[in-house]
Motif scaffolding. Sequence first.
Motif: not given
Lengths: 277, 277
Positions: A4-7, A9-10, A13-14, A17, A38, A41, B10, B13
């Motif tokens: 997993a990358s820091y990206l 998470a976004r 969640v996206d 959504t 959440v 995650l 979203r 994050v």
Amino acid sequence: MLKASYLCARCLVDQATHALELAVEDPGERLSIMRGVVDLLHKDYPERIPAEIGTMVHRYVMERSGKDPYASLKMKSNEAALMITSRMRRENLTLRKVVLSAIAGNAIDFGVDGSRDALHSLEEQLQKGLAIDHFNRFEAEVGRAESILYLTDNCGEIAFDQLLVEYLVGHGKEVTVSPKQEPILNDATVQDLISLGFGRMEGIIPHARNAIGLMLSEASGEFMKVWDRADLVIAKGMGHFETLYGTDKNIAYLLKAKCIPVAKSLGVEQGDHVLTF
Amino acid sequence: MLKASYLCARCLVDQATHALELAVEDPGERLSIMRGVVDLLHKDYPERIPAEIGTMVHRYVMERSGKDPYASLKMKSNEAALMITSRMRRENLTLRKVVLSAIAGNAIDFGVDGSRDALHSLEEQLQKGLAIDHFNRFEAEVGRAESILYLTDNCGEIAFDQLLVEYLVGHGKEVTVSPKQEPILNDATVQDLISLGFGRMEGIIPHARNAIGLMLSEASGEFMKVWDRADLVIAKGMGHFETLYGTDKNIAYLLKAKCIPVAKSLGVEQGDHVLTF
């Protein structure tokens, strides 16, 4: 296997959504389900593979909402892709052409922001070359293989997979096609494949109830027999790359690198098309 | 006070991702900090006000990275806004005109995706009318008030606030301007205001070390004295609306409704400009 990358998470969640907006009307229920996302995650990010966390997230949204958020979009994708493939069938289709189309078809994805409008740019995707091009090896492996296992990814895309599978079957290969048993995201299910006419010439064996990519630990015994027997595995999409890359098996990955973490791990640009082993 | 929506996860994050990309180079460190951001969300979402969770997130990214991610962008925003306000000073400025400009200036915000390019569309923002227009009451309240407390929001925006503050001081009002003591997001600090020339005619008293919006529970005794004494509070931006709306105080909210949850709670469209009490 992809870390997993820091990206991620976004993106996760996206995805939640987007799924919530398709499946749930009530704002309070959306919020309550997002709270659960959440929690998921918090439990698994970033230790598990992004595709696995995505699996948990999409399963959770479906369980809580009681709906398949992507049912209608999946149908639209199939229709749009079939318009193109029925035209292509009238042409002289080479292996290279059907492989490039199958990779271009991977652009159709409602899980990744930026790929949700891919239906409109399909023709453009079809013109695109490969940033990693192991076609020569692919052609040789196909020539040698007797038994091929084909792991499908998204709806819409499966119309292009069909061209490739038809080509392989037409050239005397024994092909087993492996989708999901039940819906997750816009992934193709057994039923989606049958609707398109898969199964007339080749076997269909799902590899999971529903999952993004392939988790071998969850695969059925029946699937594992095909897996063990296959001389070549053709794996479509980022999920399979995330979950299988590095596995001790002869796997050709056909995908569009839709996100930055996957693109970086392949050493290509986001949006590039890839055929690699 | 604004309740969290399913959309806030979203956005929070996304904000953390943006701040990390500005403050941290190393991918492993970005991932480790993002893991901590997910912990913060898990702890407080959706129970706390979005602006409060945002405060925790931005404080955390700054503490872990040891950097102020927005330092350079803040400077650029001030420069761009000053270009416009120095031109405006040559015109005949009415109260309505400076109020509309102060609201338009709120478009400059690096915390909200879609507002990060606002520098390019500032002139356009300045032409926009109000979706909720309580200007008549605002004018009357200003006329009656002796002591006004002005809560600032973002850098760049503060150049437009300056026009309004100058107008108020020029009309004999005692104005205290209240920014943050230290950086958070692109919010203006005491130092940012001083750099722009605030403080020559009015007092500057920060209301928090660093926070998005205003948490009265964290405010200093010195600030609370000004708060209690003020006949009118002018509160800029969504953060103040989120944290103060419903408080028993005479507050004029001047803001651009940059996100859907805030727009919905005001009954306007996303992107609308608002002057309300």
